[in-house]
Design a protein around this motif. Structure first.
Motif, mmCIF file in Angstrom:
data_model
loop_
_atom_site.group_PDB
_atom_site.id
_atom_site.type_symbol
_atom_site.label_atom_id
_atom_site.label_comp_id
_atom_site.label_asym_id
_atom_site.label_seq_id
_atom_site.Cartn_x
_atom_site.Cartn_y
_atom_site.Cartn_z
ATOM 1 N N UNK A 121 -4.080 13.081 45.403
ATOM 2 C CA UNK A 121 -4.867 13.815 44.409
ATOM 3 C C UNK A 121 -4.009 14.162 43.197
ATOM 4 N N UNK A 122 -2.744 14.495 43.435
ATOM 5 C CA UNK A 122 -1.854 14.796 42.315
ATOM 6 C C UNK A 122 -1.689 13.619 41.373
ATOM 7 N N UNK A 123 -1.545 12.423 41.944
ATOM 8 C CA UNK A 123 -1.436 11.217 41.112
ATOM 9 C C UNK A 123 -2.720 10.988 40.337
ATOM 10 N N UNK A 124 -3.865 11.132 41.005
ATOM 11 C CA UNK A 124 -5.157 10.948 40.327
ATOM 12 C C UNK A 124 -5.345 11.971 39.213
ATOM 13 N N UNK A 125 -4.930 13.208 39.458
ATOM 14 C CA UNK A 125 -5.068 14.268 38.467
ATOM 15 C C UNK A 125 -4.243 13.952 37.217
ATOM 16 N N UNK A 126 -2.992 13.611 37.415
ATOM 17 C CA UNK A 126 -2.121 13.304 36.276
ATOM 18 C C UNK A 126 -2.632 12.062 35.544
ATOM 19 N N UNK A 127 -3.009 11.030 36.299
ATOM 20 C CA UNK A 127 -3.524 9.811 35.672
ATOM 21 C C UNK A 127 -4.786 10.098 34.861
ATOM 22 N N UNK A 128 -5.669 10.936 35.407
ATOM 23 C CA UNK A 128 -6.915 11.260 34.713
ATOM 24 C C UNK A 128 -6.646 11.871 33.346
ATOM 25 N N UNK A 129 -5.757 12.855 33.296
ATOM 26 C CA UNK A 129 -5.554 13.556 32.033
ATOM 27 C C UNK A 129 -4.607 12.817 31.094
ATOM 28 N N UNK A 130 -3.786 11.935 31.639
ATOM 29 C CA UNK A 130 -3.020 11.053 30.759
ATOM 30 C C UNK A 130 -3.968 10.043 30.103
ATOM 31 N N UNK A 131 -4.938 9.501 30.871
ATOM 32 C CA UNK A 131 -5.946 8.623 30.292
ATOM 33 C C UNK A 131 -6.788 9.360 29.251
ATOM 34 N N UNK A 132 -7.148 10.614 29.561
ATOM 35 C CA UNK A 132 -7.904 11.420 28.593
ATOM 36 C C UNK A 132 -7.082 11.654 27.328
ATOM 37 N N UNK A 133 -5.794 11.937 27.501
ATOM 38 C CA UNK A 133 -4.926 12.086 26.335
ATOM 39 C C UNK A 133 -4.873 10.777 25.546
ATOM 40 N N UNK A 134 -4.870 9.655 26.267
ATOM 41 C CA UNK A 134 -4.905 8.359 25.605
ATOM 42 C C UNK A 134 -6.183 8.173 24.797
ATOM 43 N N UNK A 135 -7.320 8.647 25.333
ATOM 44 C CA UNK A 135 -8.575 8.553 24.573
ATOM 45 C C UNK A 135 -8.505 9.409 23.315
ATOM 46 N N UNK A 136 -7.839 10.568 23.414
ATOM 47 C CA UNK A 136 -7.653 11.398 22.221
ATOM 48 C C UNK A 136 -6.788 10.711 21.174
ATOM 49 N N UNK A 137 -5.704 10.087 21.626
ATOM 50 C CA UNK A 137 -4.823 9.345 20.706
ATOM 51 C C UNK A 137 -5.580 8.189 20.062
ATOM 52 N N UNK A 138 -6.376 7.480 20.866
ATOM 53 C CA UNK A 138 -7.177 6.385 20.339
ATOM 54 C C UNK A 138 -8.176 6.888 19.297
ATOM 55 N N UNK A 139 -8.829 8.028 19.588
ATOM 56 C CA UNK A 139 -9.770 8.603 18.633
ATOM 57 C C UNK A 139 -9.112 8.983 17.327
#
Length: 461
Positions: A121-139
């Protein structure tokens, strides 16, 4: 005192149903310390933080999902997923306040499943919000391209966005970035409102043929194939699924018991805004809705919208990165004096977390440079397990005795939470498959060029 049901050697297995949630003894961050006081967030400010965590990516991606699902299907998805995500957010918060030395969703996983589930779950949590941060950078890179008419390579804009996001995310406490959340939420809200007005005053969508008849592509009821239906549903689901990011904020609230107030206020505003904005944009743009939706009203309005919304996009990336970094930071320094003292180790670990995870977010944003796809992938791979399945398991852990109850209501509750686990598992597999298929097709058709491409991602040139 560890509950006998808890796995051995799990540091946060304490079951404290008899302990008030706000007691300092059981909290991760202590009020009674001579170090940094993290417990400073009022529930109103917590609600604004939740708003900003949830609002930006969803409102920019839902109109495209509406085209895939139709107005009725899309509206029902917004309402249904919003209600479910609100409920699972409350489940997570209630569990955390019954086990108040849980700082994150991974700590909760450790309570019910031991160290192995905690790491998954810790890996999924970090991956989720790193991907979300990536969507912010892309935006942000899309916005900078739109404002500058693609005056520089897109990779350069993405790198510049990453530097700004990392700098903002490196502020240590949620309380200190509170003013950013206000500015970010208002920025995105006003930008979307400008687009809503912009699309309604046009005689035809900006991306439609300039003259002659055209097919708007508006459908009250659509009949998508399995792949498009799953990706559209995943996009709407993830728009309000980031509730696991709420949990670290509880540990910094003055009164953790007020968490539910903050969630209900946040979700009421978010879901009503999603429904209104998305339906209007889809009704007037149909299949010509842009991705992200801020570009849907033509060149001039696009620049105005991105100019206003740029702060909100930056703050979104900042908050997502901050949440991921705070998890890793607490995980490394928990139960050491460096967690709440201004030591070199404290600052070194904190900045290492923000810079390291921010760099990964940049790489992911360049590898999957289509906004909706990175959002849908986040929902399927990460949020389906931790925002649907795991909350059901959390409830079952504390209330599993209800299966033996003769009450039909208690039996219904029990089987509903079993259903949540099955739903999360199905959505993880099916949504990931659908998104992977569309990403593969996008690369094959040339819609996605290559990783780290300089090509304009805003259609400005």
């Amino acid at each position: 005192m560890c509950n006998r049901r808890c796995p051995k050697n799990v540091i946060n297995c304490t079951h404290v149903s008899a302990v008030k949630a706000g007691e300092d003894e059981f909290e991760v961050f202590k009020k009674n310390t001579d170090g940094v006081d993290f417990r400073t967030v009022h529930w109103i400010r917590a609600s604004v933080i939740f708003l900003k965590v949830i609002f930006a990516t969803g409102v920019l991606s839902i109109p495209t999902a509406m085209y895939q699902l139709g107005a009725v299907g899309g509206a029902l998805s917004v309402i249904g997923w919003g209600a479910l995500n609100t409920y699972t957010a409350i489940l997570q918060g209630n569990f955390r306040n019954r086990h108040p030395n849980c700082h994150s969703i991974a700590d909760m996983a450790a309570v019910i499943g031991g160290p192995i589930l905690r790491e998954i779950v810790g890996v999924l949590f970090v991956l989720a919000y790193v991907l979300c941060a990536g969507s912010g950078i892309l935006g942000v890179s899309i916005g900078l391209n739109a404002l500058s008419n693609h005056a520089a390579c897109t990779v350069w804009w993405s790198f510049l966005a990453t530097v700004v996001v990392i700098a903002a995310a490196s502020v240590r406490k949620f309380q200190q970035i509170g003013w950013l959340t206000w500015a970010g939420f208002l920025s995105i809200f006003i930008a979307v409102f400008v687009v809503v007005i912009g699309v309604t005053v046009r005689s035809r969508p900006a991306a439609a043929p300039a003259t002659g008849p055209y097919d708007l592509g508006f459908h009250a009821i659509a009949y998508p194939n399995f792949v498009n239906g799953m990706v559209g549903s995943a996009t709407i689901f993830v728009s309000s699924a980031g509730t696991s990011a709420f949990l670290p904020v509880i540990s910094e609230m003055r009164t953790p018991a007020h968490y539910s107030r903050a969630v209900y206020l946040c979700m009421a505003i978010v879901q009503s805004s999603y429904l209104a904005f998305a339906l209007v944009v889809y009704r007037w743009c149909g299949k010509y809705v842009a991705n992200p939706s801020l570009a849907s009203a033509g060149g001039t309005i696009k620049k105005v919208a991105f100019g206003i919304g740029l702060i909100g996009l930056i703050v979104s990336g900042c908050l997502y990165l901050h949440v991921a970094a705070k998890y890793v930071f607490v995980r490394i320094l928990r139960n050491t004096r460096h967690l709440q003292h201004n030591t070199a180790i404290h600052w070194g670990v904190w900045l290492g977390c923000t810079i390291g995870l921010g760099s990964v977010a940049f790489i992911l944003a360049e590898a999957i440079p289509i906004f909706n796809y990175i959002v849908a992938l986040t929902g399927s791979v990460c949020f389906a397990p931790i925002a649907i399945a795991l909350p059901g398991a959390l409830w079952l852990y504390d209330f599993r005795g209800s299966v033996k109850s003769k009450s039909p209501i208690e039996q219904t509750k029990y089987w509903f939470h079993v259903f949540l686990i099955l739903l999360g598992a199905f959505f993880c597999v099916a949504g990931t498959y659908g998104t992977a298929e569309l990403i593969k097709d996008a690369y094959a058709s040339g819609a996605i060029g290559s990783a780290f491409s300089c090509a304009d991602n805003s259609n400005s040139s």
